[in-house]
Scaffold this active site. Structure first.
Site, short mmCIF file in Angstrom:
data_model
loop_
_atom_site.label_atom_id
_atom_site.label_comp_id
_atom_site.label_asym_id
_atom_site.label_seq_id
_atom_site.Cartn_x
_atom_site.Cartn_y
_atom_site.Cartn_z
N HIS A 113 0.84 -1.21 0.00
CA HIS A 113 0.00 0.00 0.00
C HIS A 113 0.87 1.26 0.00
O HIS A 113 0.66 2.18 -0.78
CB HIS A 113 -0.91 -0.02 1.23
CG HIS A 113 -1.69 1.23 1.45
ND1 HIS A 113 -2.96 1.42 0.95
CD2 HIS A 113 -1.40 2.38 2.13
CE1 HIS A 113 -3.41 2.61 1.31
NE2 HIS A 113 -2.48 3.23 2.03
N GLU A 114 1.88 1.28 0.88
CA GLU A 114 2.72 2.48 0.98
C GLU A 114 3.48 2.75 -0.31
O GLU A 114 3.61 3.90 -0.74
CB GLU A 114 3.71 2.33 2.14
CG GLU A 114 3.06 2.21 3.50
CD GLU A 114 2.07 3.32 3.78
OE1 GLU A 114 1.05 3.03 4.43
OE2 GLU A 114 2.27 4.47 3.32
N HIS A 117 1.65 4.75 -2.76
CA HIS A 117 1.80 6.20 -2.54
C HIS A 117 3.15 6.70 -3.05
O HIS A 117 3.22 7.74 -3.70
CB HIS A 117 1.72 6.53 -1.04
CG HIS A 117 0.36 6.39 -0.43
ND1 HIS A 117 -0.78 6.92 -0.97
CD2 HIS A 117 -0.02 5.77 0.72
CE1 HIS A 117 -1.81 6.64 -0.19
NE2 HIS A 117 -1.38 5.93 0.84
N HIS A 123 -5.27 7.63 -2.22
CA HIS A 123 -6.23 6.65 -1.73
C HIS A 123 -7.41 6.50 -2.69
O HIS A 123 -7.77 7.42 -3.41
CB HIS A 123 -6.73 7.07 -0.34
CG HIS A 123 -5.75 6.77 0.74
ND1 HIS A 123 -5.66 7.50 1.92
CD2 HIS A 123 -4.79 5.83 0.82
CE1 HIS A 123 -4.71 7.00 2.68
NE2 HIS A 123 -4.16 5.98 2.03
C1 LIG Z 1 -3.31 9.66 6.73
C2 LIG Z 1 -2.29 8.59 6.48
C3 LIG Z 1 -0.93 8.96 7.00
C4 LIG Z 1 -2.79 7.30 7.15
C5 LIG Z 1 -1.85 6.18 6.86
C6 LIG Z 1 -1.81 5.84 5.37
O1 LIG Z 1 -2.77 5.82 4.65
N1 LIG Z 1 -0.61 5.57 4.95
O2 LIG Z 1 -0.48 5.23 3.62
C7 LIG Z 1 -2.22 4.93 7.59
O3 LIG Z 1 -1.44 4.38 8.33
N2 LIG Z 1 -3.46 4.50 7.42
C8 LIG Z 1 -3.91 3.32 8.17
C9 LIG Z 1 -5.40 3.38 8.34
C10 LIG Z 1 -5.79 4.56 9.15
O4 LIG Z 1 -4.90 5.25 9.64
O5 LIG Z 1 -6.97 4.72 9.30
C11 LIG Z 1 -3.55 2.05 7.46
O6 LIG Z 1 -4.06 1.01 7.81
N3 LIG Z 1 -2.67 2.13 6.45
C12 LIG Z 1 -2.06 0.94 5.90
C13 LIG Z 1 -2.89 0.25 4.87
C14 LIG Z 1 -4.08 0.78 4.35
C15 LIG Z 1 -4.80 0.05 3.39
C16 LIG Z 1 -4.35 -1.19 2.94
C17 LIG Z 1 -3.17 -1.72 3.46
C18 LIG Z 1 -2.45 -1.01 4.41
ZN LIG Z 2 -2.33 5.18 2.58
#
Ligand SMILES: CC(C)C[C@H](C(=O)NO)C(=O)N[C@@H](CC(=O)O)C(=O)NCc1ccccc1
Ligand SMILES: [Zn+2]
Ligand SMILES: [Ca+2]
Ligand SMILES: [Zn+2]
Length: 157
Positions: A113-114, A117, A123
């Site tokens: 996922h990262e 980005h 997203h």
């Molecule tokens: C606003 C950003 C910095 C939030 C961050 C993210 O999207 N990083 O790419 C993140 O850690 N998102 C969490 C979810 C959240 O914060 O509500 C997540 O699970 N990200 C990892 C992920 C997301 C979708 C699929 C696989 C992995």
């Molecule tokens: Zn993300």
């Protein structure tokens, strides 16, 4: 920039998590990059230099950019979009428990996922897409949706 101006990108892993062996982290990161190289013309080459395009790091709380991590859960990781310097850099919150299985958070899945980005993808509102904002378990054999694939190829295809 919204995309890389080259299709061969270097990556370097600066610091590792203590949750997994470094060999395991290397293979999870390599597999996560392969998700995108299989679906596009992109190639990824591991580099010994922290000057690599994509600098991968594990860190907690404040770690040198304007986006300090937040302890266990919440934000799991973040990545900067394509560009010089911090562009492409991908940071994992080491307050999480990183795993290769279904416990904790699966490093391969979060990394895939990262790296989306890091390559320029935002997203998605499609829950079937890897680029959907929230983490959920997925079949590691088939993590990209058609939308993910279409989007990466609209940039690099
Ligand atoms: C606003 C950003 C910095 C939030 C961050 C993210 O999207 N990083 O790419 C993140 O850690 N998102 C969490 C979810 C959240 O914060 O509500 C997540 O699970 N990200 C990892 C992920 C997301 C979708 C699929 C696989 C992995
Ligand atoms: Zn993300
Ligand atoms: Ca966190
Ligand atoms: Zn960071």
């Amino acid at each position: 920039a919204n995309k890389w101006s080259k299709t061969v990108l270097t990556y370097n892993i600066r610091r590792y998590t203590s949750d997994l062996s470094s060999t395991t982290v290397d293979s999870q990161i390599d597999s996560a990059l392969n998700v995108w190289s299989k679906a596009s013309p992109l190639k990824f080459v591991k580099s010994k230099s922290p000057k690599a395009d994509i600098l991968v790091d594990f860190a907690t709380k404040a770690h040198g950019d304007s986006y300090p991590f937040d302890g266990p859960r919440g934000t799991l990781a973040h990545a900067f979009g394509p560009g010089d310097g911090i562009g492409g850099d991908t940071h994992f919150d080491d307050a999480e428990t990183w795993t290769t299985g279904s416990g904790g958070f699966n490093l391969f899945l979060v990394a895939a996922h990262e790296f989306g980005h890091a390559l320029g993808l935002k997203h998605s509102r499609n829950p079937a897409s890897l680029m959907y904002p929230t983490y959920k378990a997925r079949n590691p054999q088939n993590v990209l949706s058609k939308e993910d694939t279409n989007k990466i190829n609209s940039l690099y295809g």
